[in-house]
Design a protein around this motif. Structure first.
Motif, mmCIF file in Angstrom:
data_model
loop_
_atom_site.group_PDB
_atom_site.id
_atom_site.type_symbol
_atom_site.label_atom_id
_atom_site.label_comp_id
_atom_site.label_asym_id
_atom_site.label_seq_id
_atom_site.Cartn_x
_atom_site.Cartn_y
_atom_site.Cartn_z
ATOM 1 N N HIS A 237 12.995 150.080 -4.586
ATOM 2 C CA HIS A 237 11.993 151.194 -4.810
ATOM 3 C C HIS A 237 11.231 149.733 -5.896
ATOM 4 O O HIS A 237 11.646 150.051 -7.611
ATOM 5 C CB HIS A 237 11.836 151.910 -5.376
ATOM 6 C CG HIS A 237 13.080 152.836 -5.164
ATOM 7 N ND1 HIS A 237 12.390 153.672 -3.640
ATOM 8 C CD2 HIS A 237 14.434 153.254 -5.254
ATOM 9 C CE1 HIS A 237 13.613 154.238 -3.435
ATOM 10 N NE2 HIS A 237 15.019 154.120 -3.735
ATOM 11 N N THR A 240 6.592 152.621 -8.863
ATOM 12 C CA THR A 240 5.371 153.598 -7.942
ATOM 13 C C THR A 240 4.151 153.457 -9.531
ATOM 14 O O THR A 240 4.450 153.903 -10.340
ATOM 15 C CB THR A 240 5.384 155.453 -7.658
ATOM 16 O OG1 THR A 240 6.053 155.357 -8.124
ATOM 17 C CG2 THR A 240 6.836 154.775 -6.784
ATOM 18 N N ARG A 241 3.188 154.309 -8.746
ATOM 19 C CA ARG A 241 2.100 154.647 -9.680
ATOM 20 C C ARG A 241 1.919 155.968 -10.398
ATOM 21 O O ARG A 241 1.717 155.229 -11.982
ATOM 22 C CB ARG A 241 0.460 154.781 -9.181
ATOM 23 C CG ARG A 241 -0.422 155.138 -10.123
ATOM 24 C CD ARG A 241 -1.338 155.017 -9.072
ATOM 25 N NE ARG A 241 -3.265 155.558 -9.784
ATOM 26 C CZ ARG A 241 -2.865 156.839 -10.067
ATOM 27 N NH1 ARG A 241 -2.138 157.710 -9.946
ATOM 28 N NH2 ARG A 241 -3.907 157.604 -10.611
ATOM 29 N N LYS A 242 3.057 156.971 -10.415
ATOM 30 C CA LYS A 242 3.441 157.670 -10.867
ATOM 31 C C LYS A 242 4.895 157.514 -12.087
ATOM 32 O O LYS A 242 4.268 158.186 -13.471
ATOM 33 C CB LYS A 242 4.011 158.906 -9.847
ATOM 34 C CG LYS A 242 5.024 160.206 -10.494
ATOM 35 C CD LYS A 242 5.080 161.473 -9.441
ATOM 36 C CE LYS A 242 5.784 161.954 -9.993
ATOM 37 N NZ LYS A 242 6.510 163.173 -9.031
ATOM 38 N N GLU A 243 4.971 156.692 -11.731
ATOM 39 C CA GLU A 243 6.899 156.279 -12.393
ATOM 40 C C GLU A 243 5.713 155.345 -13.507
ATOM 41 O O GLU A 243 6.136 154.988 -14.754
ATOM 42 C CB GLU A 243 7.090 154.959 -12.026
ATOM 43 C CG GLU A 243 8.315 156.319 -10.795
ATOM 44 C CD GLU A 243 9.846 155.311 -10.310
ATOM 45 O OE1 GLU A 243 10.792 155.926 -10.526
ATOM 46 O OE2 GLU A 243 9.293 154.239 -9.680
ATOM 47 N N LYS A 244 4.605 154.040 -12.941
ATOM 48 C CA LYS A 244 4.092 153.944 -14.590
ATOM 49 C C LYS A 244 3.909 154.953 -15.585
ATOM 50 O O LYS A 244 3.111 154.689 -16.644
ATOM 51 C CB LYS A 244 2.782 152.815 -13.964
ATOM 52 C CG LYS A 244 3.870 151.311 -12.934
ATOM 53 C CD LYS A 244 2.727 150.581 -12.651
ATOM 54 C CE LYS A 244 3.201 149.202 -11.580
ATOM 55 N NZ LYS A 244 2.722 148.990 -10.844
ATOM 56 N N GLN A 245 3.105 155.686 -14.906
ATOM 57 C CA GLN A 245 2.436 156.900 -15.348
ATOM 58 C C GLN A 245 3.179 157.362 -16.992
ATOM 59 O O GLN A 245 2.501 158.012 -17.866
ATOM 60 C CB GLN A 245 1.258 157.399 -14.640
ATOM 61 C CG GLN A 245 -0.014 156.744 -14.792
ATOM 62 C CD GLN A 245 -0.450 158.031 -14.199
ATOM 63 O OE1 GLN A 245 -0.262 159.451 -13.800
ATOM 64 N NE2 GLN A 245 -1.869 158.313 -13.615
ATOM 65 N N HIS A 246 4.087 157.244 -16.649
ATOM 66 C CA HIS A 246 5.256 158.754 -16.845
ATOM 67 C C HIS A 246 5.543 157.443 -17.993
ATOM 68 O O HIS A 246 5.531 157.676 -19.038
ATOM 69 C CB HIS A 246 6.407 159.085 -16.142
ATOM 70 C CG HIS A 246 6.014 160.074 -14.866
ATOM 71 N ND1 HIS A 246 7.520 160.489 -14.824
ATOM 72 C CD2 HIS A 246 4.774 160.822 -15.130
ATOM 73 C CE1 HIS A 246 5.727 161.495 -13.322
ATOM 74 N NE2 HIS A 246 5.181 161.439 -14.095
ATOM 75 N N MET A 461 -1.200 163.220 -16.409
ATOM 76 C CA MET A 461 -0.750 161.865 -16.773
ATOM 77 C C MET A 461 0.674 162.172 -16.511
ATOM 78 O O MET A 461 1.191 161.795 -15.781
ATOM 79 C CB MET A 461 -0.111 161.153 -17.929
ATOM 80 C CG MET A 461 -2.035 159.895 -17.362
ATOM 81 S SD MET A 461 -2.114 159.230 -19.201
ATOM 82 C CE MET A 461 -0.886 157.694 -19.463
ATOM 83 N N GLU A 464 1.058 164.301 -13.040
ATOM 84 C CA GLU A 464 0.369 163.535 -11.889
ATOM 85 C C GLU A 464 1.164 162.715 -10.585
ATOM 86 O O GLU A 464 2.343 162.130 -11.033
ATOM 87 C CB GLU A 464 -1.168 162.365 -12.271
ATOM 88 C CG GLU A 464 -2.038 162.915 -12.000
ATOM 89 C CD GLU A 464 -3.099 162.201 -12.809
ATOM 90 O OE1 GLU A 464 -2.842 160.914 -12.713
ATOM 91 O OE2 GLU A 464 -4.517 162.991 -13.151
#
Ligand code: GLN
Length: 464
Positions: A237, A240-246, A461, A464
């Motif tokens: 993995h 992901t975009r979500k992980e980056k935002q977190h 953020m 999402e």
């Protein structure tokens, strides 16, 4: 384990961290006093204190990285614990060889006294403590989160229980080590304080080492923290975009939290000088040792943690529980209020006067409300938002904000008024204690307002 209760592993982590924090805060309570008694000037001691407490929280980046990638949490904790025990023993040696530099009769520094060896032992002790904490601190916090399923609702309360463990240790450490508070006539007396801290560290490591295999298991009964989490995960993995935002949210909040700890951590330095020189510490004829004040916030945490949990729960029942981000802003606001109280208390006092303990006690009470709103909730937030294979590294990032704060705290403490002319970045003159405390009122007040303003964006953020 029941759904309401907590896994036994939490209590093992509680005890391990309690003994380690006993050692850390016990040493810290006497450390500046030791330096000032025999080795350095007050300003130099403030700076060393700032670098030490700063670097101690910077190495968790390294310790988190090594654990995720190579060692796993368990081995990192044992190595870190042993390194810190060696560090405390080196401080014990330092205080064993130190000689009084000021004679009582003449009251002047004796140039013939050479404390080089004591300084060398002290500096090497600090080096071991700094390195050891890097391996210990992020990994023990990560393990709390990994005992639970990712979406387990008990995580916030688990971190609050763990935080109480931290503070039981932080209460008892200064009380025990403070018994051995030496002074400039008898600086070797401090050695027993450092020995006491070393023993606590050994106990912490031993308890963890003996019981880890039995109790540290995840919700499916699998052992946790035994090896790296990074390698196979990252090739499967990519982020992901979500992980980056977190991750971005963790960074932003960590940046605000810098302003919290920079003001809060004055406890071990300028507020200790204030307790020492300007506070009347008599209670019914008994004079309380200065270092005991450093137990106050910890005692308040243990007393107030259940109250704060109840407040959040009650607000939650009516649908008004603030978001985790807003709680961080409340933390900053309480800090500002604490300094406002003491700034009022010292307004227009004579520099030679001693004020009532009420002011410092009130400040610590308000600071603790802030701490409980910010710190355990922050740990839980990091645990919830971190991708699993970066969990310890992200804890390291979280603690990095404390590192920056502590360095800043040492620098800000040099503004503590001592009769010489001092100014903040050449802009604001600091001529009195009132001015000094107002610096913190403004700093944390502005940070609180700014964070509250951007909290809706951060909340989005996170979702999402
Ligand atoms: N007082 C807490 C502890 O000692 C929090 C420290 C921090 O995060 N800066 O663990």
């Amino acid at each position: 384990m029941t759904q309401q209760g907590h896994p036994k592993g939490l209590y093992l982590l509680f005890v391990t961290e309690m003994a380690e924090r006993f050692s850390y805060y016990g040493m810290r309570a006497v450390f500046t006093l030791y330096m000032v008694a025999a080795l350095f000037t007050m300003d130099a001691a403030s700076e060393i204190y700032g670098y030490y407490t700063g670097l101690v929280y910077l190495t968790p980046l390294l310790g988190g990285y090594v654990a995720d990638r190579y060692w796993g949490n368990r081995r990192s904790i044992v190595v870190g614990g042993l390194l810190m025990a060696v560090g405390q023993l080196l401080l014990f040696l330092s205080a064993s060889v130190v000689q009084p530099a000021i004679s009582e009769a003449e009251g002047v520094i004796d140039p013939a006294v050479d404390n080089q060896l004591a300084i060398i032992f002290m500096m090497s002790g600090l080096f071991f403590l700094i390195l050891g904490n890097g391996f210990f601190k992020p990994n023990i916090s990560t393990m709390v989160g990994s005992l639970y399923a990712p979406d387990d609702k008990r995580k916030d309360s688990a971190f609050t229980i763990f935080y109480m463990g931290i503070n039981v240790g932080a209460t008892l450490g200064p009380l025990a080590c403070g018994i051995f508070e030496g002074n400039y006539l008898n600086p070797t007396y401090f050695r027993w304080a450092f020995l006491c801290a070393a023993i606590a560290m050994l106990v912490s490591t031993l308890v963890f080492w003996l019981l880890k295999n039995k109790y540290l298991r995840d919700y499916q009964g699998q052992p946790v923290g035994t090896g790296p989490t990074h390698h196979e995960q990252v090739q499967k993995h990519p982020l992901t975009r979500k992980e980056k935002q977190h991750i971005a949210v963790i960074f932003i909040i960590a940046a605000f939290v810098i302003f919290f700890w920079a003001a809060y951590e004055q406890a071990g330095v300028s507020l200790t000088y204030f307790a020492d020189q300007q506070t009347d510490r008599h209670i019914f004829g008994w004079e309380m040792p200065t270092s005991y004040f450093q137990s106050f916030p910890a005692i308040f945490v243990v007393l107030l943690a259940p109250v704060m949990n109840l407040v959040w729960e009650t607000l939650g029942r009516f649908g008004h529980e603030p978001s985790s981000v807003l709680k961080q802003a409340f933390g900053l606001a309480f800090l500002s209020l604490g300094y406002l109280l003491i700034a009022y208390g010292v307004k227009d006092i004579d520099p030679a006067a001693k004020v009532s303990m009420f002011w410092l006690t009130g400040l610590y009470f308000l600071h603790t409300l802030g701490e409980l709103s910010l710190s355990p909730i922050g740990l839980s937030l990091v645990s919830r938002l971190s991708p699993k294979h970066l969990a310890s590294l992200m804890m390291g990032i979280w603690f990095m904000s404390t590192a920056v704060s502590n360095m800043l705290a040492g620098q800000l403490a040099t503004l503590y008024p001592d009769g010489s002319s001092k100014s903040l970045f050449g802009l604001v003159e600091i001529t009195s204690l009132h001015d000094f405390f107002m610096v913190f009122v403004v700093m944390s007040g502005i940070a609180a307002i700014a964070l509250a303003c951007i909290s809706p964006v951060l909340n989005r953020m996170m979702k999402e």
